[in-house]
Motif scaffolding. Structure first.
Motif, PDB file in Angstrom:
ATOM      1  N   ILE A   1    -101.805  52.287  72.025  1.00 19.61           N
ATOM      2  CA  ILE A   1    -102.878  52.637  71.076  1.00 19.61           C
ATOM      3  C   ILE A   1    -103.067  54.150  71.055  1.00 19.61           C
ATOM      4  N   LEU A   2    -103.119  54.744  72.234  1.00 20.17           N
ATOM      5  CA  LEU A   2    -103.279  56.198  72.302  1.00 20.17           C
ATOM      6  C   LEU A   2    -102.130  56.907  71.594  1.00 20.17           C
ATOM      7  N   LYS A   3    -100.930  56.380  71.773  1.00 19.43           N
ATOM      8  CA  LYS A   3     -99.780  57.002  71.120  1.00 19.43           C
ATOM      9  C   LYS A   3     -99.920  56.904  69.599  1.00 19.43           C
ATOM     10  N   ALA A   4    -100.438  55.760  69.148  1.00 20.14           N
ATOM     11  CA  ALA A   4    -100.636  55.590  67.706  1.00 20.14           C
ATOM     12  C   ALA A   4    -101.657  56.588  67.170  1.00 20.14           C
ATOM     13  N   LEU A   5    -102.616  56.953  68.004  1.00 20.86           N
ATOM     14  CA  LEU A   5    -103.631  57.922  67.575  1.00 20.86           C
ATOM     15  C   LEU A   5    -103.123  59.364  67.677  1.00 20.86           C
ATOM     16  N   ALA A   6    -102.101  59.560  68.469  1.00 22.59           N
ATOM     17  CA  ALA A   6    -101.727  60.915  68.878  1.00 22.59           C
ATOM     18  C   ALA A   6    -100.811  61.628  67.893  1.00 22.59           C
ATOM     19  N   HIS A   7    -101.253  61.720  66.668  1.00 22.45           N
ATOM     20  CA  HIS A   7    -100.477  62.492  65.694  1.00 22.45           C
ATOM     21  C   HIS A   7    -101.442  63.121  64.682  1.00 22.45           C
ATOM     22  N   PRO A   8    -101.267  64.416  64.404  1.00 24.18           N
ATOM     23  CA  PRO A   8    -102.213  65.105  63.523  1.00 24.18           C
ATOM     24  C   PRO A   8    -102.455  64.359  62.210  1.00 24.18           C
ATOM     25  N   THR A   9    -101.401  63.925  61.572  1.00 26.09           N
ATOM     26  CA  THR A   9    -101.578  63.246  60.281  1.00 26.09           C
ATOM     27  C   THR A   9    -102.348  61.943  60.435  1.00 26.09           C
ATOM     28  N   ARG A  10    -102.061  61.208  61.508  1.00 25.88           N
ATOM     29  CA  ARG A  10    -102.779  59.945  61.695  1.00 25.88           C
ATOM     30  C   ARG A  10    -104.251  60.209  62.032  1.00 25.88           C
ATOM     31  N   ILE A  11    -104.513  61.258  62.786  1.00 31.46           N
ATOM     32  CA  ILE A  11    -105.910  61.601  63.060  1.00 31.46           C
ATOM     33  C   ILE A  11    -106.613  61.964  61.760  1.00 31.46           C
TER      34      ILE A  11
END
Lengths: 113, 113
Positions: free
Chosen positions: A12-22
DNA sequence: ATAAATTATTTTAATATTATAATATAAATA
DNA sequence: TATTTATATTATAATATTAAAATAATTTAT
């Protein structure tokens, strides 16, 4: 023990860990949004937005429904926003610390001159 | 706007997004710990633990101090633990939802038989 | 049916992350 | 000083992630 849960947390953290996704998630903070609105708001390639949404879908972070041509996304759980808020608070603390350290250095230099 | 902060958020999340690093942080929830204790607790190669600690150090997530041969680490900000707790809560919600969906399916099958 | 609009998927090349192994550093002690 | 203990760093091969481009799929309108 509970290794599966730890791995899920990491995913889950990895899924959150991208500027565009944030940026996508923060754009969804005010509520539902169709992909076209997200594309306009973020100024990112359509296919790239779609790929990032797929990552968020895969981890069950967002919901979507179709409305004609549009596909409308929303964040499923409030915890996601709360995590982003905690990150703001964390970064603020980090910056404050650096400011304090810098202040200390300046004082030292003033004394020893 | 604020693009730098968004990138920083992503980097912090990426630093958190690894099973071993999550285990390290949860092991530090009770307080300071030397590397040797972490190694024992996690059953991970020494050099690998060191690499993961370096990632956490780089993003200012942990502090360390030397005590003789030992190096003792601690988590700098309570927000890190709060994020991990929110993840627990998020995963619980996700599991509950799946249980509910499964329950619905079972009921449908029972009716149509 | 054809075309246009919206979104998704696939492919690919570049880059990043990872665990392992080997080596290095630094402090304590013999 | 040599050795031991604890930790860090570097090199490397395997794997994963990324953006961009091309293509596909789906819905609506003509």
């Amino acid at each position: 023990m509970f290794d599966k849960i730890i791995r899920t947390k990491a995913e889950i953290l990895k899924a959150l860990a991208h500027p565009t996704r944030i940026k996508i998630l923060e754009s969804l903070r005010v509520g539902e949004r169709c992909v076209c609105e997200i594309i306009d708001e973020l100024n990112v390639e359509q296919s790239n937005v779609s790929q990032h949404l797929a990552v968020l879908k895969k981890l069950d972070i967002v919901n979507f429904r179709k409305d004609g041509l549009r596909v409308i996304y929303e964040v499923k759980h409030k915890e996601i926003f709360e995590i982003l808020i905690l990150l703001d608070s964390l970064i603020s603390s980090q910056i404050e610390e650096n400011v304090a350290i810098l202040g200390g250095l300046k004082q030292k230099r003033a004394k020893s001159s």
